[in-house]
Write an enzyme that holds these catalytic residues in place. Structure first.
Site, PDB file in Angstrom:
ATOM      1  N   ARG A  16      16.509  45.981  35.429  1.00  0.00           N
ATOM      2  CA  ARG A  16      16.997  47.114  35.266  1.00  0.00           C
ATOM      3  C   ARG A  16      15.658  48.024  34.768  1.00  0.00           C
ATOM      4  NH1 ARG A  16      21.955  47.399  31.587  1.00  0.00           N
ATOM      5  NH2 ARG A  16      21.022  45.596  30.490  1.00  0.00           N
ATOM      6  N   LYS A 121      31.312  60.099  44.921  1.00  0.00           N
ATOM      7  CA  LYS A 121      31.216  58.665  45.188  1.00  0.00           C
ATOM      8  C   LYS A 121      30.622  58.758  46.818  1.00  0.00           C
ATOM      9  CE  LYS A 121      34.842  56.050  45.088  1.00  0.00           C
ATOM     10  NZ  LYS A 121      34.437  54.600  44.846  1.00  0.00           N
ATOM     11  N   ILE A 440      44.793  58.206  25.052  1.00  0.00           N
ATOM     12  CA  ILE A 440      44.678  57.402  25.993  1.00  0.00           C
ATOM     13  C   ILE A 440      44.283  55.891  25.766  1.00  0.00           C
ATOM     14  CG2 ILE A 440      43.813  57.034  28.500  1.00  0.00           C
ATOM     15  CD1 ILE A 440      45.704  59.873  27.853  1.00  0.00           C
ATOM     16  N   SER A 442      41.353  54.395  23.853  1.00  0.00           N
ATOM     17  CA  SER A 442      40.124  53.682  23.007  1.00  0.00           C
ATOM     18  C   SER A 442      39.946  54.861  22.006  1.00  0.00           C
ATOM     19  CB  SER A 442      38.979  53.580  23.824  1.00  0.00           C
ATOM     20  OG  SER A 442      38.830  54.767  24.608  1.00  0.00           O
ATOM     21  N   GLU A 614      40.121  55.656  43.660  1.00  0.00           N
ATOM     22  CA  GLU A 614      38.936  55.084  44.468  1.00  0.00           C
ATOM     23  C   GLU A 614      39.152  54.119  45.486  1.00  0.00           C
ATOM     24  OE1 GLU A 614      36.579  54.896  40.311  1.00  0.00           O
ATOM     25  OE2 GLU A 614      36.199  53.435  41.874  1.00  0.00           O
ATOM     26  N   HIS A 703      34.945  64.315  28.110  1.00  0.00           N
ATOM     27  CA  HIS A 703      33.640  64.138  28.911  1.00  0.00           C
ATOM     28  C   HIS A 703      32.441  65.265  28.018  1.00  0.00           C
ATOM     29  CE1 HIS A 703      36.107  62.338  31.729  1.00  0.00           C
ATOM     30  NE2 HIS A 703      35.150  61.546  31.780  1.00  0.00           N
TER      31      HIS A 703
END
Ligand code: GLN
Ligand code: ZN
Length: 763
Positions: A16, A121, A440, A442, A614, A703
């Site tokens: 990476r 995507k 939701i 976490s 997806e 976000h």
């Protein structure tokens, strides 16, 4: 002689390197020249890796995204950055991320932050590209500088270069028109730029150009099909040869069109469109090259080379040197090098091939075709042994799992009673107010959590100490939720590194790589777990954590699971059985967990299906088939519970228009979805579809660092109440809170709870 080539190579680097170089640059901790040098080294290394091929791709390397690269090459920059001065690469990052680099950017005053380009995507992969932006006035102008640079480097290294570009029709198809103007109206303006680019390649001694038109595997309106004819007729005067590349699916009704376009060769994905190879070979003009993608560029399994030769040999006899072979698509979607894996079980490792190994396979195939199988007898017999060992392995095949799958019938996914009866029973037990509040799953992944996890991995913390650390985090989040006054609590998911990996690690049939990273977008990579065998659950996976969390509160605690479709869609999956079968196996394993949670007294269980949408196939004609088994898998997982147990599901999007009936079919008691960014516009679908169960439209955009105000949340919920009866609405954020900080989460949730209280007064 057969010709070998590659459509694209993973650019992130085996370790990476590109990711780290980008992130260091963006933080202002390295210079632009250092970043460019990393790019140059990676390209050089990757070309060296491909030296055994007849042609290697050039221009597949991108600092962020190949579609954004193409936008820059075509001079199609969004209006908001057109006046930017400064370095081209910095401007490129501004479009990609809304900003360039800290410190290194001397234009932060004049060319500071802008809105980042929209990402979506890339076909049916998990790679995300920056969507080209168009309007009626869009003009194009050629900027070949990126390709100039890469071609010059390739030439200096003696690379047999085949430049790769995205074709004009697919480029328009991938973009969005900001003013609803017809994108195809731009084609006449776009084509001269392509013609100039091709002339440029001619002038630089290029023989072949790979021009990617994957839009040809989708259902196209007549105008788009016509655009292909117009576009390639306009490029007919070029002197370089064009290899038109299609991948990710079958050509079907576009097959005739693809075969008759005036190009010099056609690449087709022989993994997905194996059945079309003969037809294409028969239809292509006798002067055209046929490139067949025989090695799967999307998975990590070894190719059965003997089986591939079985059908390639007659094709080779028929086509001779007109036959080219390649991976099915760019290797962007596979990890780089299996040899870097030190911890993979050797048996499983012997079944796998990452990008470099796939290129070796290609070379073996070419040698066998050119010189006979005897020339590569050892490689072929080693391959046959690996394929056979996987096929017959007791680690792959578990007869008891297969037996349970074969007994699946409709009753398994059927709840005892319909929603209204269940809702009545649940409300007596849970005793929730109107507009109940929840989250939701976490809570912030703090540095303490990450430290404990890494110390546990390295052995510095033993199991008991790790468990104690996680329990402290759970207690903390329970206390915070109680103080905030939330109605249905969660344990916070501190013990989960990732919502798929966490379950994969505990299921039999899964393996994990150390370095199997695949680029998701920009510098972001994912390491999908490898689903290699029949799936079973040796023991309960979440019950102890949830039981502990429930012991800290009298309020209902949600059990939290990832659903089978999401686990499937975010894994590398088997190619020896249909996806649906793997999905059913996952469904049966998670169902056992659901039932164990219920047995442990958990009254609310959430099964996340973040990635259900997806998985939709590229062609609409195949949607129903996918939705049928995906929804059935969810139902099998969720619906074995008693009426009194409330099932929630969560989805990270809300573009439901086209699949709302399937979502309703899942029959979850409550669904939470993402809506906050669109001001509830996305709920329009409920004007036409009477969603029968409960819904929590997200009112806090997790976000964004912004804290939504109480008034804003009330307004959003009132909009929602205009479409869905208030008694079926929940109030919640639009996704998990793990990427946020407690300092943001607390005030946001405080406002959310206050908003719910205001709303209740009107009930
Ligand atoms: N339960 C998960 C969480 O809260 C859901 C994440 C997701 O939808 N991507 O983190
Ligand atoms: Zn989500």
């Amino acid at each position: 002689m057969v010709t070998t080539h590659n459509l694209g190579f993973p650019r992130i680097g085996a370790k990476r390197e590109l990711k780290f170089a980008l992130e260091t640059y963006w933080k202002g901790q390295s210079s632009r020249d250092e970043l460019k040098a990393t790019g140059e080294q990676l390209r050089a290394r990757h070309w060296a890796n491909q030296a055994g091929l007849d042609f290697a791709p050039v221009g597949d390397f991108a600092f962020y995204d190949q579609v954004l690269d193409m936008s820059f090459t075509l001079g199609n920059l969004p209006e908001r950055v057109r006046d930017f001065h400064g370095d081209r690469l910095d401007n490129y990052f501004r479009v990609a991320r809304g900003r360039s680099a800290q410190g290194a950017d001397d234009h932060s005053e004049c060319c500071g932050g802008v809105a980042a380009g929209e990402m979506t995507k890339w076909f049916d992969t998990n790679y995300h590209y920056i969507v080209p932006e168009f309007d009626a006035a869009t003009q194009f102008s050629l900027d070949p500088s990126r390709l100039v640079e890469q071609l010059a480097q390739a030439r200096a290294l003696g690379v047999k270069a085949k430049p790769v570009i995205i074709g004009p029709v697919t480029y328009l198809w991938l973009g969005k028109s900001k003013d609803d103007a017809d994108r195809l109206a731009l084609l006449p303006r776009l084509l001269p730029v392509y013609a100039a680019l091709l002339d440029y390649f001619t002038a630089h001694g290029v023989e072949w150009v790979q021009i990617d038109e994957p839009a040809l595997v989708t259902e196209l309106d007549p105008a788009w099909r016509e655009a292909f004819v117009t576009a390639y007729a306009a490029l007919e005067t070029r002197r370089v040869k064009l290899l038109l590349a299609t991948y990710f699916g079958q050509l079907q009704e576009n097959l005739e069109l693809a075969c008759t376009l005036p190009v010099d060769g056609l690449h087709i994905d022989a993994i997905n469109a194996r059945d079309e190879v003969a037809q294409v070979a028969a239809r292509l003009p006798a002067t055209s090259v046929l490139s067949v993608g025989v090695i799967n560029g999307r998975n990590i399994w070894k190719t059965d080379l003997n089986a591939a030769l079985q059908w390639l040999e007659p094709l080779h006899r028929e086509l001779g040197s007109r036959l080219w072979i390649a991976p099915s698509c760019s290797l962007l979607h596979t990890p780089v090098d299996l040899d870097s894996e030190q911890k993979l079980d050797p048996g499983i490792k012997s079944w796998l091939a990452f990008a470099l190994q796939k290129l070796d396979e290609l070379t073996v195939l070419a040698t066998a075709l050119n010189h006979g199988r005897a020339a590569v007898a050892d490689a072929l017999s080693a391959n046959a042994a690996a394929i056979e060992s996987r096929r017959a392995s007791p680690r792959v095949h578990n007869p008891s799992v297969k037996a349970v799958v074969s007994r699946i019938d409709a009753t398994l996914g059927q709840r005892a009673s319909a929603y209204p009866q269940r809702a009545a029973k649940q409300s007596t037990i849970l005793n929730l107010p109107a507009y109940p509040t929840t989250t939701i799953g976490s809570f912030p992944q703090t540095s303490e959590i990450r430290l404990a996890r890494s110390q546990f991995r390295s052995g510095e913390l033993d199991g008991a100490a790790y468990k104690a650390a996680m329990e402290r985090e759970i207690t903390r989040s329970v206390k915070e939720q109680e103080a905030l006054g939330l109605d249905v609590l969660v344990h916070g998911e501190a013990e989960r590194n990732d919502m798929v990996e966490y379950f994969g690690e505990q299921l039999d049939g899964y393996a994990f790589s150390q370095h199997g990273w695949v680029q998701s977008y920009g510098s972001r990579c994912v390491k999908p777990p490898i689903l290699f065998g029949d799936i079973s659950r040796p023991r309960a996976m979440t019950v102890e954590w949830i039981r502990y969390a429930q012991s800290q509160t009298v309020k209902p605690m949600k059990g939290m699971l990832t659903g089978p479709v999401t686990i499937l869609n975010w894994s590398f999956v088997r190619d020896d059985q249909p996806r649906s079968v793997s999905c059913y196996q996952l469904a049966l394993a998670i169902r056992e967990e659901v039932l164990d949670l219920e047995k442990a007294g958990v009254r609310v269980i959430q099964i996340d299906e973040a990635a259900l949408r997806e998985g939709l196939p590229l062609r609409k004609a195949q949607w129903n088939e996918y939705l049928r088994w995906a929804v059935e898998s969810f139902r099998i997982t969720a619906n074995g519970v008693k009426d009194e147990t409330q099932i929630h599901t969560h989805m990270c999007y809300s573009e439901f228009n086209d699949i709302i009936a399937s979502i309703a079919d899942m029959d979850a008691d409550v669904i939470t979805i993402e809506t906050s960014r669109s001001d509830m516009e996305l709920l329009d679908v409920f004007d036409h579809f009477n969603y029968p169960n409960e819904i929590g439209p997200g009112v806090y955009d997790i976000h964004s660092p912004n804290i939504p105000s109480q008034e804003h949340i009330v307004q959003l919920m009132q909009k929602a109440a205009g479409r869905i009866p208030a008694e079926r609405l929940w109030v919640n954020p639009d996704c998990g809170l793990k990427t946020r900080a407690w300092e943001e989460v607390i005030p946001a949730l405080r406002n959310m709870v206050a908003a719910a209280k205001t709303l209740r007064q009107a009930v």
